[in-house]
Write a protein that holds these residues in place. Structure first.
Motif, PDB file in Angstrom:
ATOM      1  N   PHE A 149     103.620  49.781   3.355  1.00  0.00           N
ATOM      2  CA  PHE A 149     104.773  50.194   3.460  1.00  0.00           C
ATOM      3  C   PHE A 149     105.589  49.853   4.790  1.00  0.00           C
ATOM      4  CE2 PHE A 149     108.050  53.674   4.020  1.00  0.00           C
ATOM      5  CZ  PHE A 149     108.490  53.781   2.815  1.00  0.00           C
ATOM      6  N   VAL A 150     105.051  50.356   5.904  1.00  0.00           N
ATOM      7  CA  VAL A 150     105.647  50.093   7.166  1.00  0.00           C
ATOM      8  C   VAL A 150     106.128  48.484   7.290  1.00  0.00           C
ATOM      9  CG1 VAL A 150     105.525  50.052   9.510  1.00  0.00           C
ATOM     10  CG2 VAL A 150     104.834  51.883   8.245  1.00  0.00           C
ATOM     11  N   LYS A 151     105.161  47.548   7.042  1.00  0.00           N
ATOM     12  CA  LYS A 151     105.336  46.267   7.031  1.00  0.00           C
ATOM     13  C   LYS A 151     106.401  45.638   6.038  1.00  0.00           C
ATOM     14  CE  LYS A 151     102.974  41.637   5.941  1.00  0.00           C
ATOM     15  NZ  LYS A 151     101.752  41.225   5.414  1.00  0.00           N
ATOM     16  N   ALA A 152     106.645  46.431   4.991  1.00  0.00           N
ATOM     17  CA  ALA A 152     107.773  45.940   3.807  1.00  0.00           C
ATOM     18  C   ALA A 152     109.354  46.244   4.664  1.00  0.00           C
ATOM     19  CB  ALA A 152     107.674  46.777   2.565  1.00  0.00           C
ATOM     20  N   LEU A 153     109.155  47.592   5.460  1.00  0.00           N
ATOM     21  CA  LEU A 153     110.401  47.644   6.077  1.00  0.00           C
ATOM     22  C   LEU A 153     111.043  46.710   7.245  1.00  0.00           C
ATOM     23  CD1 LEU A 153     109.654  51.756   6.727  1.00  0.00           C
ATOM     24  CD2 LEU A 153     111.065  50.544   5.103  1.00  0.00           C
ATOM     25  N   ALA A 154     110.181  45.838   7.632  1.00  0.00           N
ATOM     26  CA  ALA A 154     110.629  45.011   9.026  1.00  0.00           C
ATOM     27  C   ALA A 154     111.446  43.930   8.239  1.00  0.00           C
ATOM     28  CB  ALA A 154     109.106  44.297   9.220  1.00  0.00           C
ATOM     29  N   ALA A 155     111.446  43.516   7.027  1.00  0.00           N
ATOM     30  CA  ALA A 155     112.509  42.393   6.469  1.00  0.00           C
ATOM     31  C   ALA A 155     114.009  43.216   6.424  1.00  0.00           C
ATOM     32  CB  ALA A 155     112.008  41.798   5.425  1.00  0.00           C
ATOM     33  N   PRO A 156     114.134  44.475   5.811  1.00  0.00           N
ATOM     34  CA  PRO A 156     115.549  44.983   5.767  1.00  0.00           C
ATOM     35  C   PRO A 156     115.945  45.738   6.752  1.00  0.00           C
ATOM     36  CG  PRO A 156     113.847  46.180   4.538  1.00  0.00           C
ATOM     37  CD  PRO A 156     113.035  45.043   4.844  1.00  0.00           C
ATOM     38  N   LEU A 157     115.106  46.263   7.793  1.00  0.00           N
ATOM     39  CA  LEU A 157     115.427  46.994   8.889  1.00  0.00           C
ATOM     40  C   LEU A 157     114.807  46.211  10.087  1.00  0.00           C
ATOM     41  CD1 LEU A 157     114.634  50.524   7.357  1.00  0.00           C
ATOM     42  CD2 LEU A 157     116.765  49.161   7.584  1.00  0.00           C
ATOM     43  N   PRO A 158     115.101  45.316  10.211  1.00  0.00           N
ATOM     44  CA  PRO A 158     114.437  44.438  11.583  1.00  0.00           C
ATOM     45  C   PRO A 158     114.705  45.076  12.971  1.00  0.00           C
ATOM     46  CG  PRO A 158     116.425  43.116  10.637  1.00  0.00           C
ATOM     47  CD  PRO A 158     116.386  44.305   9.704  1.00  0.00           C
ATOM     48  N   ALA A 159     115.861  45.614  12.997  1.00  0.00           N
ATOM     49  CA  ALA A 159     116.220  46.389  14.454  1.00  0.00           C
ATOM     50  C   ALA A 159     115.415  47.570  14.693  1.00  0.00           C
ATOM     51  CB  ALA A 159     117.634  46.426  14.312  1.00  0.00           C
ATOM     52  N   ILE A 160     114.655  48.137  13.522  1.00  0.00           N
ATOM     53  CA  ILE A 160     114.036  49.220  14.169  1.00  0.00           C
ATOM     54  C   ILE A 160     112.505  49.243  14.256  1.00  0.00           C
ATOM     55  CG2 ILE A 160     113.368  51.659  13.031  1.00  0.00           C
ATOM     56  CD1 ILE A 160     115.953  51.259  11.096  1.00  0.00           C
ATOM     57  N   GLY A 161     112.131  49.874  15.326  1.00  0.00           N
ATOM     58  CA  GLY A 161     110.699  49.633  15.673  1.00  0.00           C
ATOM     59  C   GLY A 161     110.002  51.112  15.548  1.00  0.00           C
ATOM     60  N   PHE A 162     109.044  51.267  15.285  1.00  0.00           N
ATOM     61  CA  PHE A 162     108.060  52.380  14.890  1.00  0.00           C
ATOM     62  C   PHE A 162     106.842  52.414  15.982  1.00  0.00           C
ATOM     63  CE2 PHE A 162     109.778  51.315  11.032  1.00  0.00           C
ATOM     64  CZ  PHE A 162     110.726  52.453  10.579  1.00  0.00           C
ATOM     65  N   CYS A 163     106.822  53.902  16.191  1.00  0.00           N
ATOM     66  CA  CYS A 163     105.446  54.460  16.742  1.00  0.00           C
ATOM     67  C   CYS A 163     104.650  55.001  15.633  1.00  0.00           C
ATOM     68  CB  CYS A 163     105.600  55.102  17.778  1.00  0.00           C
ATOM     69  SG  CYS A 163     103.845  56.061  18.360  1.00  0.00           S
ATOM     70  N   THR A 164     103.613  54.316  14.917  1.00  0.00           N
ATOM     71  CA  THR A 164     103.062  55.048  13.559  1.00  0.00           C
ATOM     72  C   THR A 164     102.179  55.910  13.928  1.00  0.00           C
ATOM     73  OG1 THR A 164     101.734  53.172  13.477  1.00  0.00           O
ATOM     74  CG2 THR A 164     103.719  53.011  12.226  1.00  0.00           C
ATOM     75  N   THR A 165     102.231  57.254  13.451  1.00  0.00           N
ATOM     76  CA  THR A 165     101.302  58.329  13.584  1.00  0.00           C
ATOM     77  C   THR A 165     100.643  58.898  12.452  1.00  0.00           C
ATOM     78  OG1 THR A 165     102.269  58.439  15.785  1.00  0.00           O
ATOM     79  CG2 THR A 165     100.868  60.374  15.189  1.00  0.00           C
ATOM     80  N   GLY A 166      99.441  59.589  12.397  1.00  0.00           N
ATOM     81  CA  GLY A 166      99.174  60.208  11.032  1.00  0.00           C
ATOM     82  C   GLY A 166      98.208  59.583  10.339  1.00  0.00           C
ATOM     83  N   GLY A 167      96.818  59.915  10.509  1.00  0.00           N
ATOM     84  CA  GLY A 167      95.869  59.277   9.662  1.00  0.00           C
ATOM     85  C   GLY A 167      95.262  58.023  10.325  1.00  0.00           C
ATOM     86  N   ILE A 168      95.951  57.605  11.361  1.00  0.00           N
ATOM     87  CA  ILE A 168      95.412  56.222  12.142  1.00  0.00           C
ATOM     88  C   ILE A 168      94.135  56.450  12.791  1.00  0.00           C
ATOM     89  CG2 ILE A 168      96.025  54.282  13.419  1.00  0.00           C
ATOM     90  CD1 ILE A 168      98.860  54.880  12.994  1.00  0.00           C
ATOM     91  N   THR A 169      93.086  55.825  12.414  1.00  0.00           N
ATOM     92  CA  THR A 169      91.742  55.688  13.098  1.00  0.00           C
ATOM     93  C   THR A 169      91.715  54.471  14.293  1.00  0.00           C
ATOM     94  OG1 THR A 169      90.734  54.257  11.595  1.00  0.00           O
ATOM     95  CG2 THR A 169      90.890  56.339  11.035  1.00  0.00           C
ATOM     96  N   ALA A 170      90.592  54.594  14.831  1.00  0.00           N
ATOM     97  CA  ALA A 170      90.393  53.600  15.971  1.00  0.00           C
ATOM     98  C   ALA A 170      90.165  52.320  15.342  1.00  0.00           C
ATOM     99  CB  ALA A 170      88.862  53.944  16.895  1.00  0.00           C
ATOM    100  N   GLN A 171      89.237  52.414  13.991  1.00  0.00           N
ATOM    101  CA  GLN A 171      89.079  51.099  13.505  1.00  0.00           C
ATOM    102  C   GLN A 171      90.406  50.389  12.736  1.00  0.00           C
ATOM    103  OE1 GLN A 171      87.608  54.099  12.825  1.00  0.00           O
ATOM    104  NE2 GLN A 171      85.880  53.462  14.090  1.00  0.00           N
ATOM    105  N   ALA A 172      91.428  51.059  12.309  1.00  0.00           N
ATOM    106  CA  ALA A 172      92.486  50.630  11.990  1.00  0.00           C
ATOM    107  C   ALA A 172      93.540  50.413  12.679  1.00  0.00           C
ATOM    108  CB  ALA A 172      93.017  51.584  10.570  1.00  0.00           C
ATOM    109  N   ALA A 173      93.710  50.633  13.811  1.00  0.00           N
ATOM    110  CA  ALA A 173      94.669  50.667  14.713  1.00  0.00           C
ATOM    111  C   ALA A 173      95.323  49.153  15.061  1.00  0.00           C
ATOM    112  CB  ALA A 173      94.380  51.495  16.124  1.00  0.00           C
TER     113      ALA A 173
END
Length: 217
Positions: A149-173
């Motif tokens: 989902f976040v990857k899909a936002l990059a093309a239409p919203l290229p000027a927005i950068g995210f700090c993604t939080t919530g459910g992220i593990t050390a393995q997936a970071a």
């Protein structure tokens, strides 16, 4: 964008670029705050978000801000204008919220405290961008759509950068950090409750060292 907003956005970007992971911390006992923050900084994670989920959270921010060198301590779970002003008064260097509201955005407009508002949809991200927020928190990252989902936002919203939080593990970071629109991730895995309860600061520093060397795009 006003000069004040530009300055706040520049500052929040600086904080997010200090390390690939922002430590997301729940402090139950205020006496743990300073050694915990020192362990994170020693491991290479200087951005520490103390969530306002416990009665001692503001005291923890105050202690860290005054006693820990090299830290950028922020307040998380900021839900309203009262929280925002209390965080600033306690010495927080930045504020983070899981979402946003008109009152909270107005409070941020009236303050010099850098603010990372939350969004979980394209519409919310666009609304925040209209208010001048280039940098946003995507929350809850995994339940709200995950990496694709976040990857899909990059093309239409290229000027927005995210700090993604919530459910992220050390393995997936690392997978999250590889996305072009992710500047950092928020991580609660750096401060497991059992290690904090035991005062095992060397183990927390070791987890921080592992996170600090994660590569990002």
């Amino acid at each position: 964008m006003s000069e004040q907003m530009l300055a706040r956005q520049t500052e929040i970007e600086r904080v997010l670029r200090l390390a690939p992971v922002v430590a997301v911390v729940v402090v139950q006992n205020v006496e743990d705050a300073v050694p915990l923050a020192r362990a994170l900084v020693a491991g290479g994670i200087p951005a520490v978000e103390i969530t306002l989920r416990t009665p001692v959270a503001l005291d923890a921010i105050r202690a860290i801000a005054s006693e820990v060198e090299g830290v950028e301590v922020g307040a998380g779970t900021v839900l309203n204008a009262r929280d925002f002003h209390a965080a600033a008064k306690a010495g927080a260097r930045f504020a983070v919220s899981p979402g946003h509201s008109p009152a909270l955005l107005d409070a941020a407009d009236d303050s010099d405290l850098p603010y990372l508002p939350g969004a979980s949809t394209a519409s919310e991200a666009m609304s925040l961008a209209e208010r001048g927020y280039r940098w946003q928190k995507f929350f809850p990252a995994v339940p709200a759509g995950g990496i694709e989902f976040v990857k899909a936002l990059a093309a239409p919203l290229p000027a927005i950068g995210f700090c993604t939080t919530g459910g992220i593990t050390a393995q997936a970071a690392a997978q999250w950090l590889a996305l072009p629109n992710v500047i950092a991730v928020g991580g609660s895995w750096l401060t497991p409750a059992n290690l904090v309860a035991d005062g095992n600061w060397p183990a927390i520093a070791a987890l921080a060292r592992e996170a600090a060397v994660l590569a990002r795009r």
